[in-house]
Design a protein around this motif. Structure first.
Motif, mmCIF file in Angstrom:
data_model
loop_
_atom_site.group_PDB
_atom_site.id
_atom_site.type_symbol
_atom_site.label_atom_id
_atom_site.label_comp_id
_atom_site.label_asym_id
_atom_site.label_seq_id
_atom_site.Cartn_x
_atom_site.Cartn_y
_atom_site.Cartn_z
ATOM 1 N N ARG A 27 -5.673 35.292 27.810
ATOM 2 C CA ARG A 27 -6.728 36.143 27.578
ATOM 3 C C ARG A 27 -7.376 35.847 26.000
ATOM 4 O O ARG A 27 -8.503 35.678 26.038
ATOM 5 C CB ARG A 27 -6.284 37.572 27.430
ATOM 6 N N ILE A 28 -6.531 35.198 25.321
ATOM 7 C CA ILE A 28 -6.917 34.718 24.095
ATOM 8 C C ILE A 28 -7.772 33.548 24.040
ATOM 9 O O ILE A 28 -8.841 33.267 23.412
ATOM 10 C CB ILE A 28 -5.743 34.296 23.047
ATOM 11 N N ALA A 29 -7.500 32.786 25.263
ATOM 12 C CA ALA A 29 -7.959 31.294 25.134
ATOM 13 C C ALA A 29 -9.541 31.696 25.864
ATOM 14 O O ALA A 29 -10.518 30.969 25.595
ATOM 15 C CB ALA A 29 -7.256 30.360 26.206
ATOM 16 N N LYS A 30 -9.493 32.555 26.931
ATOM 17 C CA LYS A 30 -10.744 33.062 27.507
ATOM 18 C C LYS A 30 -11.668 33.619 26.127
ATOM 19 O O LYS A 30 -12.861 33.213 26.203
ATOM 20 C CB LYS A 30 -10.781 34.108 28.685
ATOM 21 N N LEU A 31 -11.190 34.388 25.362
ATOM 22 C CA LEU A 31 -11.984 35.031 24.474
ATOM 23 C C LEU A 31 -12.507 33.845 23.290
ATOM 24 O O LEU A 31 -13.661 33.859 22.965
ATOM 25 C CB LEU A 31 -11.291 35.746 23.477
ATOM 26 N N ALA A 32 -11.631 32.891 23.070
ATOM 27 C CA ALA A 32 -11.990 31.639 22.230
ATOM 28 C C ALA A 32 -13.138 30.923 22.930
ATOM 29 O O ALA A 32 -14.091 30.660 22.110
ATOM 30 C CB ALA A 32 -10.903 31.049 21.941
ATOM 31 N N ALA A 33 -13.118 30.642 24.232
ATOM 32 C CA ALA A 33 -13.952 30.011 25.041
ATOM 33 C C ALA A 33 -15.341 30.704 25.230
ATOM 34 O O ALA A 33 -16.599 30.102 24.906
ATOM 35 C CB ALA A 33 -13.577 29.483 26.402
#
Length: 110
Positions: free
Chosen positions: A101-107
């Motif tokens: 989820r954090i990686a998706k938000l960052a992307a």
């Protein structure tokens, strides 16, 4: 009313819950087998050939038709081991989901 029921069942949350329950039931069988068929024999071997599930403290011996009264702490230990395995796997799944989820938000913000 039937169309409302169909809409309710078709919601993602209900389907996710159903899948989670089915996978959880299958996972429980795997954990039970891991503990009973793999870990308990190893623990028993280390403890001198003791069957972990048979460990108990007898409070009163069986007399006639009255059954024995015992504290079966071996079964309790078995359940603790199973719980810890399940809790660890759930922890790892939540950790992976949070990382994703954090990686998706960052992307999405990049």
């Amino acid at each position: 009313m039937l169309s409302e029921f169909k809409a309710f069942i078709a919601q993602g949350n209900v389907l996710d819950l159903a899948v989670g329950i089915i996978i959880g039931a299958a996972f429980t069988k795997i954990v039970n087998s891991l503990v009973e068929d793999i870990l308990n024999p190893i623990i028993g071997l280390v403890m001198g050939g003791v069957d972990l599930t048979q460990l108990k403290v007898v409070l009163r011996e069986a007399v006639g038709t009255a059954p024995e009264v015992a504290i079966r702490y071996g079964n309790f230990l078995n359940n603790i081991i199973q719980f810890l395995i399940v809790a660890f796997v759930i922890f790892m799944l939540v950790k992976a989901a949070n990382k994703s989820r954090i990686a998706k938000l960052a992307a999405a913000t990049a």
